[in-house]
Structures are given as structure tokens and as C-alpha cells.
Write a protein that holds these residues in place. Structure first.
Motif, short mmCIF file in Angstrom:
data_model
loop_
_atom_site.label_atom_id
_atom_site.label_comp_id
_atom_site.label_asym_id
_atom_site.label_seq_id
_atom_site.Cartn_x
_atom_site.Cartn_y
_atom_site.Cartn_z
N LEU A 133 5.13 9.91 -1.34
CA LEU A 133 4.25 8.81 -1.08
C LEU A 133 3.18 9.27 -0.17
CD1 LEU A 133 6.92 5.90 -0.39
CD2 LEU A 133 5.80 6.45 -2.59
N GLU A 134 3.27 10.38 0.19
CA GLU A 134 1.80 11.04 1.03
C GLU A 134 0.52 10.90 0.29
OE1 GLU A 134 2.09 14.73 2.83
OE2 GLU A 134 3.93 14.28 3.82
N GLY A 135 0.74 11.09 -1.03
CA GLY A 135 -0.70 11.02 -1.77
C GLY A 135 -1.22 9.54 -2.16
N VAL A 136 -0.49 8.44 -1.55
CA VAL A 136 -1.01 7.06 -1.69
C VAL A 136 -1.86 6.84 -0.60
CG1 VAL A 136 -0.49 4.70 -2.05
CG2 VAL A 136 1.42 6.34 -2.89
N PRO A 137 -3.25 6.72 -0.87
CA PRO A 137 -4.14 6.37 0.24
C PRO A 137 -3.88 5.03 0.95
CG PRO A 137 -5.27 7.01 -1.66
CD PRO A 137 -3.80 6.75 -2.18
N ASN A 138 -3.88 4.83 2.14
CA ASN A 138 -3.71 3.97 2.96
C ASN A 138 -4.69 2.56 2.70
OD1 ASN A 138 -1.42 4.87 4.35
ND2 ASN A 138 -2.89 5.88 5.89
N SER A 139 -5.65 3.13 2.13
CA SER A 139 -7.04 2.09 1.91
C SER A 139 -6.94 1.34 0.73
CB SER A 139 -8.30 2.62 2.34
OG SER A 139 -8.53 3.77 1.53
N PRO A 141 -6.32 -1.06 -2.34
CA PRO A 141 -5.77 -2.65 -2.32
C PRO A 141 -4.35 -2.56 -2.54
CG PRO A 141 -7.56 -2.04 -3.57
CD PRO A 141 -7.24 -0.89 -3.35
N ALA A 142 -3.81 -3.67 -1.84
CA ALA A 142 -2.31 -3.79 -1.79
C ALA A 142 -1.51 -3.91 -3.37
CB ALA A 142 -1.90 -5.13 -1.18
N LEU A 143 -2.27 -4.40 -4.31
CA LEU A 143 -1.78 -4.56 -5.68
C LEU A 143 -1.73 -3.20 -6.31
CD1 LEU A 143 -2.24 -7.24 -8.23
CD2 LEU A 143 -2.28 -4.97 -8.93
N VAL A 144 -2.86 -2.55 -6.19
CA VAL A 144 -2.90 -1.10 -6.63
C VAL A 144 -1.85 -0.13 -6.11
CG1 VAL A 144 -4.48 1.03 -7.00
CG2 VAL A 144 -5.30 -1.43 -7.18
N LYS A 145 -1.68 -0.31 -4.41
CA LYS A 145 -1.02 0.47 -3.66
C LYS A 145 0.54 0.41 -4.10
CE LYS A 145 -1.76 0.90 0.63
NZ LYS A 145 -1.50 0.70 2.01
N ALA A 146 0.91 -0.87 -4.35
CA ALA A 146 2.23 -1.27 -4.93
C ALA A 146 2.46 -0.50 -6.25
CB ALA A 146 2.70 -2.53 -5.10
N SER A 147 1.69 -0.62 -7.04
CA SER A 147 1.97 -0.06 -8.46
C SER A 147 1.95 1.81 -8.38
CB SER A 147 0.65 -0.28 -9.42
OG SER A 147 0.93 0.27 -10.50
N ARG A 148 1.08 2.25 -7.38
CA ARG A 148 1.13 3.64 -7.32
C ARG A 148 2.51 3.95 -6.46
NH1 ARG A 148 0.33 6.74 -9.52
NH2 ARG A 148 -0.74 8.39 -8.45
N ILE A 149 2.92 3.41 -5.52
CA ILE A 149 4.24 3.50 -4.92
C ILE A 149 5.56 3.61 -5.88
CG2 ILE A 149 5.85 2.84 -3.25
CD1 ILE A 149 3.57 1.58 -1.59
N GLN A 150 5.37 2.45 -6.68
CA GLN A 150 6.64 2.62 -7.62
C GLN A 150 6.49 3.66 -8.69
OE1 GLN A 150 5.96 -1.42 -8.97
NE2 GLN A 150 6.43 -2.43 -7.21
N ASP A 151 5.23 3.99 -9.06
CA ASP A 151 5.01 4.91 -9.99
C ASP A 151 5.44 6.39 -9.54
OD1 ASP A 151 4.22 5.74 -12.55
OD2 ASP A 151 2.52 6.75 -11.78
N LYS A 152 5.21 6.69 -8.19
CA LYS A 152 5.52 7.98 -7.67
C LYS A 152 7.07 8.16 -7.46
CE LYS A 152 1.12 9.28 -5.49
NZ LYS A 152 1.14 10.45 -6.09
N VAL A 153 7.78 7.15 -6.82
CA VAL A 153 9.04 7.26 -6.54
C VAL A 153 9.96 7.27 -7.93
CG1 VAL A 153 9.02 6.05 -4.34
CG2 VAL A 153 9.56 4.37 -6.56
N ALA A 154 9.47 6.55 -8.87
CA ALA A 154 9.95 6.58 -10.23
C ALA A 154 9.82 8.10 -10.77
CB ALA A 154 9.37 5.69 -11.12
#
Length: 258
Positions: A133-139, A141-154
Motif C-alpha cells: 500500500l506504499e504506492g497509494v498517495p495520501n492525497s 480523493p477518498a473514493l479513488v484511494k479506496a479503489s486503489r487500496i482494494q486493487d493493490k491488496v487483491a
């Protein structure tokens, strides 16, 4: 129309030359730093996203040019400080792509896209990252971030097996939200509402739906219909505040047919 590689390189060289000239001669361009460009780059990226959603390919071409200008601008600033230049930028991404695609540039075999993504995340961990999850930028938007988080852990196997399981999770989260609404605890309501959104975003992934695109299309659809309603009210010399919901609903249904 396909341009030859030679002409593509000439066009890129022309852009680099113009950037050099602007940086030397234009009062505005001379003053820019990475920090002053940052918010403009974000704006240009969103404009590109809008053009893509509208499927306006001529506008996509123009917005890609704006984004490319910013990349060249950052590289120019980097060259002035001696940290990096455009060649370093190109070589760095080329080396990363080669390293991250051993199934193309090495002897690794993959069965499908999912295996490619799983290998991608594992390779990043081998490169020294402590978390996928290091590659998910903190800045983000929450909706995009949630999508990227789920994609990465999958990508490393932390995932549901079937869409039905995810939909059951959505229903479970909705029930928990309903319970907290009944308890009237605002902090818990917000927490459970977040869980509902997170589970819906996850479900979108299983439906091959980009949640950001889906929501933005709905935003655009709502804006178009509401502005139709406003125009109809204006034609009748009425204010929306003076119209009943029943009256507004007539024009809203008309707008849906447009």
C-alpha cells in the motif's frame, strides 16, 4: 493517421526546444517551480479525465499535450538543479517497466492478467517496499484511494472469491448502518457509512466498473437534468423555490428523455 517514429521524435524534440526557450525568455515560465506547478498539474489531470469520460478524442489530444508539457517542465527544472533531466525520466520508467514485466523481458510464464498484477506487487516488495500500500498517495480523493487500496491488496491474493460474497458484505454493512442510525450515534453512523461505501467500491471492482467514472457520469447526468429543470422554470418566469415538487417532477421526467 499514424506518424512515423522519426516524426514522433522530431515533435518531442520541438517541444523540448520550446520549453528551453520559454524557460529562458518568458517572465512567467522563468518564475515557476515544482511547487507552483503542482496544483496546475492536478487540474490538468482532471481536465484530461473529463475529456476521456466525454469520449471527446480531440479534447483528449489537447489535454494530453497539457499534461506532457508539465512533465517536460518538471524535467527542465530538474535539469537546472542537476538532479535529473528528461532522459533520466524516460530511462527510469523504461527500466522499471522492463523489471516489472519479466513475462515479456525474462523467462517468467503467466496465465492471465491477474497473475501479471500479482507478480507486479510481489516485485515491488522485492524492490524494498515494506507494504503493497506504499504506492497509494495520501492525497488521493477518498473514493479513488479506496479503489486503489482494494486493487493493490487483491494483487497479492487478499480478496474475495466470488462477486456474490462481496454483495453479501454490502448487505451486511447496510444492516450495520441501519442499526447505528437507530441508535442515533453520529460517530458510529459515519463509520458504518464509510464501510458501506468501501464495500460498494469493492463490489464495483468485481463488476468491472470503475466507481470514480460511474459516479462522475451520474454527476454529469444529474447536472444536465437539473439545468434542464432550471431552464424550463426560467421560461415560465418562475423560481424553483416557488414550484412544487410535483411541478418540478414533470420537467425532471422530461429531462430524463432528452
Amino acid at each position: 493517421m499514424k506518424t512515423s517514429r522519426e516524426n514522433q521524435l522530431k515533435a518531442f524534440d520541438r517541444l523540448l526546444t520550446i520549453m528551453d526557450e520559454l524557460r529562458e525568455q518568458c517572465p512567467w515560465d522563468k518564475k515557476q517551480t515544482m511547487e507552483t506547478l503542482r496544483h496546475l498539474t492536478i487540474e490538468e489531470t482532471y481536465e484530461l479525465g473529463d475529456a476521456i469520460l466525454e469520449n471527446d478524442l480531440d479534447e483528449v489530444k489537447k489535454e494530453l499535450g497539457d499534461v506532457l508539457l508539465h512533465i517536460v517542465f518538471y524535467a527542465k527544472i530538474g535539469s537546472e538543479t542537476g538532479d535529473f533531466d528528461i532522459a533520466d525520466v524516460c530511462n527510469t520508467i523504461s527500466e522499471k517497466l522492463i523489471a516489472r514485466h519479466p513475462h515479456i523481458y525474462g523467462d517468467i510464464k503467466v496465465a492471465d492478467e491477474k497473475e501479471v498484477k500479482r507478480n507486479w506487487e510481489n516485485l515491488k516488495l522485492k524492490e524494498g517496499k515494506k507494504s503493497v500500500l506504499e504506492g497509494v498517495p495520501n492525497s488521493l480523493p477518498a473514493l479513488v484511494k479506496a479503489s486503489r487500496i482494494q486493487d493493490k491488496v487483491a494483487g497479492v491474493g487478499f480478496d474475495w472469491e466470488k462477486p456474490e460474497q462481496v454483495f453479501e458484505k454490502v448487505q451486511e454493512e447496510l444492516q450495520e448502518l441501519q442499526h447505528e442510525i437507530g441508535e442515533s450515534n453520529q460517530q458510529n453512523i459515519e463509520s458504518e457509512f464509510g464501510d458501506v461505501l468501501f464495500s460498494m467500491i469493492n463490489y464495483a471492482r468485481f463488476l468491472n466498473v470503475n466507481p470514480e467514472n460511474a459516479l462522475e457520469r451520474t454527476n454529469k447526468k444529474f447536472i444536465k437534468r437539473f439545468q434542464y429543470l432550471e431552464n424550463k422554470a426560467k421560461q415560465m418566469n418562475k423560481s424553483l423555490k416557488d414550484m412544487t415538487l410535483a411541478e418540478m417532477d414533470v420537467f425532471w421526467n422530461e429531462a430524463k428523455k432528452q
